[in-house]
Design an enzyme around this catalytic site. Structure first.
Site, PDB file in Angstrom:
ATOM      1  CG  HIS A  35      -1.665   1.320   1.411  1.00 61.58           C
ATOM      2  ND1 HIS A  35      -2.413   2.023   0.628  1.00 61.58           N
ATOM      3  CD2 HIS A  35      -1.748   2.128   2.594  1.00 61.58           C
ATOM      4  CE1 HIS A  35      -2.880   3.011   1.074  1.00 61.58           C
ATOM      5  NE2 HIS A  35      -2.486   3.085   2.209  1.00 61.58           N
ATOM      6  CG  HIS A  65       0.753   7.247   4.101  1.00 60.32           C
ATOM      7  ND1 HIS A  65       1.224   6.236   3.103  1.00 60.32           N
ATOM      8  CD2 HIS A  65      -0.629   6.762   4.326  1.00 60.32           C
ATOM      9  CE1 HIS A  65      -0.059   5.390   2.673  1.00 60.32           C
ATOM     10  NE2 HIS A  65      -0.898   5.575   3.658  1.00 60.32           N
ATOM     11  CD  GLU A 101      -3.574   6.682  12.234  1.00 63.11           C
ATOM     12  OE1 GLU A 101      -3.246   7.722  12.617  1.00 63.11           O
ATOM     13  OE2 GLU A 101      -5.047   6.654  12.440  1.00 63.11           O
ATOM     14  CG  ASP A 102      -0.974   1.462  10.632  1.00 64.16           C
ATOM     15  OD1 ASP A 102      -2.081   1.989  11.136  1.00 64.16           O
ATOM     16  OD2 ASP A 102      -0.958   1.119   9.376  1.00 64.16           O
ATOM     17  CG  ASP A 162      -3.835   6.943   2.498  1.00 62.52           C
ATOM     18  OD1 ASP A 162      -3.606   5.624   2.281  1.00 62.52           O
ATOM     19  OD2 ASP A 162      -4.513   7.205   3.334  1.00 62.52           O
ATOM     20  CG  ASP A 190     -25.142   7.246 -29.766  1.00 65.39           C
ATOM     21  OD1 ASP A 190     -24.284   6.446 -29.743  1.00 65.39           O
ATOM     22  OD2 ASP A 190     -26.288   7.538 -30.226  1.00 65.39           O
TER      23      ASP A 190
HETATM   24 MN    MN Z   1      -2.664   4.506   3.968  1.00 64.39          MN
END
Ligand code: MN
Length: 757
Positions: A65, A89, A93-94, A156, A277
């Protein structure tokens, strides 16, 4: 993991997973110098290690990712700091990594970007109203300050949308809704067309799966036929351009995005048949002049459809989009939409704000490092420059309004709703914005979970929680720091009311002193007291007490009216007693006071007791029919008629006071009854139209207004002065009541010569 700098995927002699091949490619972009490549490779390796052992729902390693995000940023021409931020990024957070660590390893620029993206990730946008969505978009722009943060965030989001199929349907819908409401419009505002279209189509796919499928199939069905028509038209145009010596960089059919077709069907109420069309062709030429020359050639080769030509070169869109648009009739009687632009315009259409980076640096991918102020400034500067070109003022104003977010601060309720307040707004402004009662009972505030001093200006993104308590009240001191007019007005209003409470209690104890404690409370509740209040021009006893409290009426005059009422009651009882119980002993009638006027029903004068005398109404109390009056003998002007409770009367020797009364109005020998001028002051919350509404109410009651003026002041209630013509006290009272009922009216009072200023 080996260093990936200065390698190419083929150096590994084994087949690499796609994400690793892409990471290597990103880190070895020939447009980057060594320093950039180092930074990018280093960021990848750091992210790789930290995300090791994490997997996405698709089963891929998590690192796929961030690599994809970094790839999208590179595609947009983002520089090394942005690409590094793409890799990094999600790590704050993780994982346990802190922003400080990122700064240490990758410098302040990368930290700033990662921190910004992390911050934006914290908010939950689901199920917001349209206005909330707009607030969110504006907050994004305001908070991110550095536009690059939003570009990373958009990359993201785009990759998350591309891989959304692995999530549960409920989650898919929620994320798609956010994408449609917040992220696609943001991409559009930044002019990044290619992100916008893809985000919209992906959201469309999950939000309206049936419509999406249907349109996709229909478009695919007609493809061959449509493509043939496009090819034919392109051949004709190419030949014409050649002959005219216009060099064409690109001339080809243009894919239409599905959500665009869907929107057109909805907005224009057209069947798919009428829209599918539509063939699209894009011509990219060398110069601006060539755009217009190409247009002339196209309009010569095919018949233009009237009303479909748009010159976005002369009048660029606020997001900087430039192109010529026209629709012509193709050889098969079917319309073809054509866009004409230069390569630079094309890049701006596709990359928007990011195109700036592509063109600013000759190397292409060199990092663009404006200070946030610079960036914002150039953006605004451009908007201002466009003003000269934009004939559509409305569009311009909207674009400015959307972009001048400096004056606002965006904060959250604990429920996650965004509230936009004026810059400098404090927790008190916030509380009053939520609800008047919350402001009036505010005890304290927590900002981001911590107790905050009430005059602290709020910052973008603060989560504000107001603590209330039944016994808490506004403090006058708040007026020194609140910045929103509504908070200011509400605090003042509260004070008016609470001041009133004080006045009532003061008036009450003053009257109690005058009359004595015995039976005082029941007297206040009695009908007699209500009568005295009405006779003194107050609606109820509370108003009367308040008036005593702030000195508008004396306790003495209230006491004397009470005595009169009591006498009247006794008289009435007496009369009833004589009528109904004749056998009973008749009590002696109480002596009437010297103020009891003589009545004359035959006089033409509205006032009985002044027959044959010169008289006039006193300006200090403007007596009206229906109000108790007395006559005062003056030295030079005959008799002046005062209200009985007029403070001026009290100081006059009693031998100069003569009893008078109003003649009944119906005794005026059929003449139109006289009117009397009354001066009023109405205190209102200043709003457009309140003045007109008051006048309308008066005119509804056939009351003439002879004079009117308005005084307004910043952050103050407005004062409206009126002179109205009324028949009597009753009519005046009625009109007072009507005006008082209006929500924006704070108070209304009569003005007299001695207290008007
Ligand atoms: Mn992300």
């Amino acid at each position: 993991m080996d260093a990936i700098a200065h390698k190419s995927p083929t150096d590994y002699h084994i087949s690499l997973p796609d994400w690793l091949a892409e990471a290597i490619e990103i880190a070895n972009d020939p447009n980057q110098d060594d320093e950039d490549s180092e930074l990018i490779a280093h960021a990848f390796q750091f992210a790789y290690q930290l995300h090791e052992g994490q997997y996405r729902r698709s089963g891929e390693p998590y690192i796929a990712h961030p690599v994809a995000v970094a790839g999208l940023i590179r595609e947009l021409g983002g520089g090394s700091a942005m690409i590094a931020a793409g890799f990094l990024h999600d790590i704050v957070e993780d994982t346990d990594v802190t922003c400080e660590e990122i700064e240490e390893k990758f410098g302040e620029g990368v930290r700033h970007l990662v921190e910004g993206v992390t911050k934006l990730s914290k908010f939950n946008f689901s199920s917001k109203t349209e206005r909330q969505a707009e607030n969110f978009r504006r907050m994004f722009l305001a908070m991110a300050k550095d536009i690059r943060v939003i570009v990373v965030k958009l990359a993201d989001r785009l990759h998350n949308m591309r891989t959304l199929e692995h999530l549960k349907p409920e989650k898919q819908r929620q994320i798609s809704l956010e994408t449609r409401e917040i992220f696609a419009p943001l991409a559009n505002r930044l002019g990044i067309g290619r992100f916008k279209w893809e985000l919209e189509d992906l959201a469309f796919k999950y939000l309206e799966p049936e419509a999406f499928q249907e349109i996709r199939e229909l478009v695919a069905d007609r493809r061959t036929d449509r493509e043939a028509r496009i090819e034919e038209a392109i051949e004709i145009l190419r030949e014409r351009f050649d002959k005219a010596g216009i060099e064409v960089e690109e001339l080809k059919g243009r894919p239409k995005h599905l959500y665009g077709i869907y929107q057109k069907m909805q907005q224009q109420q057209k069947e798919f048949e009428e829209i599918y069309d539509l063939a699209g062709i894009r011509a990219i030429v060398k110069t601006r002049e060539d755009c217009y020359r190409a247009l002339a050639i196209i309009h010569d080769a095919f018949k233009p459809v009237p009303g479909r030509f748009k010159d976005y070169i002369g009048l660029p869109k606020p997001n900087r989009y430039q192109s010529l648009h026209t629709t012509v009739m193709g050889n098969h009687g079917k319309p073809i939409e054509i866009q004409i632009r230069t390569m630079e315009m094309h890049h701006i259409a596709e990359y928007g704000i990011a195109a700036h980076w592509l063109y600013k640096e000759s190397g292409g991918a060199t990092d663009f490092k404006p200070t946030p102020e610079d960036e914002k400034f150039t953006w605004l500067q451009q908007l201002l420059e466009w003003q000269n070109d934009l004939k559509d003022a409305q569009e311009y104003i909207e674009s400015i309004r959307d972009n001048l977010f400096e004056d606002d601060v965006f904060v959250f309720t604990p429920q996650g709703d965004v509230v936009a307040l004026a810059r400098g707004a404090t927790p008190v402004d916030f509380a009053y914005h939520i609800h008047t009662e919350i402001g009036n009972h505010m005890k304290g505030a927590r900002v981001n979970g911590r107790w905050s001093v009430l005059d602290t200006p709020l910052q973008n993104g603060d989560i504000v929680e107001i603590i209330t308590s039944k016994n808490s009240h506004p403090s006058l001191d708040w007026l020194n720091f609140v910045v929103t007019p509504s908070a200011r007005n509400r605090i003042r209003q509260w004070y008016k009311r609470s001041y009133r409470e004080e006045n009532i209690s003061r008036g009450r104890s003053m009257l109690e002193k005058e009359l004595g404690k015995a039976g005082f409370e029941s007297l206040l509740k009695s009908e007699r007291m209500q009568k005295v209040a009405e006779r003194s021009n107050y609606q109820n006893v509370e108003d009367l007490l308040a008036a005593i409290g702030y000195g508008e009426i004396t306790t003495h005059s209230v006491a004397s009216k009470l005595r009169e009422e009591s006498l009247k009651e006794q008289q009435l009882e007496q009369n009833e007693a004589t009528e109904n119980l004749e056998e009973e002993t008749v009590q002696t009638l109480p002596t009437t006071t010297s103020r009891q006027p003589k009545k004359s029903t035959t006089s033409q004068s509205p006032i009985a007791g002044v027959e044959g005398l010169v008289y006039n109404r006193a300006g200090c109390c403007d007596p009206l029919p229906g109000e108790a009056i007395v006559g005062v003998v003056t030295r030079s002007k005959g008799i002046t008629i005062h209200r009985q409770d007029c403070p001026n009367v009290e100081n006059i020797e009693s031998d100069r006071v003569i009893p008078v009364d109003w003649n009944p109005i119906n005794a005026n020998n059929g003449k139109r009854s006289a009117t009397y001028t009354v001066d009023l002051e109405v205190e209102v919350i200043d709003r457009v139209g309140i003045f007109r509404d008051i006048l309308a109410r008066l005119s509804d009651q056939n009351i003439n207004v002879s004079n009117a003026s308005v005084k307004t002041g910043q952050n103050k209630p407005a004062l409206i002065n009126l002179s109205i013509e009324v028949k009597d006290h009753e009519q005046m009272e009625y009109s007072f009541k009507k005006i008082k009922q209006m929500t924006d009216v704070l108070s209304i009072r009569r003005l007299f010569d001695n207290n008007s200023n």
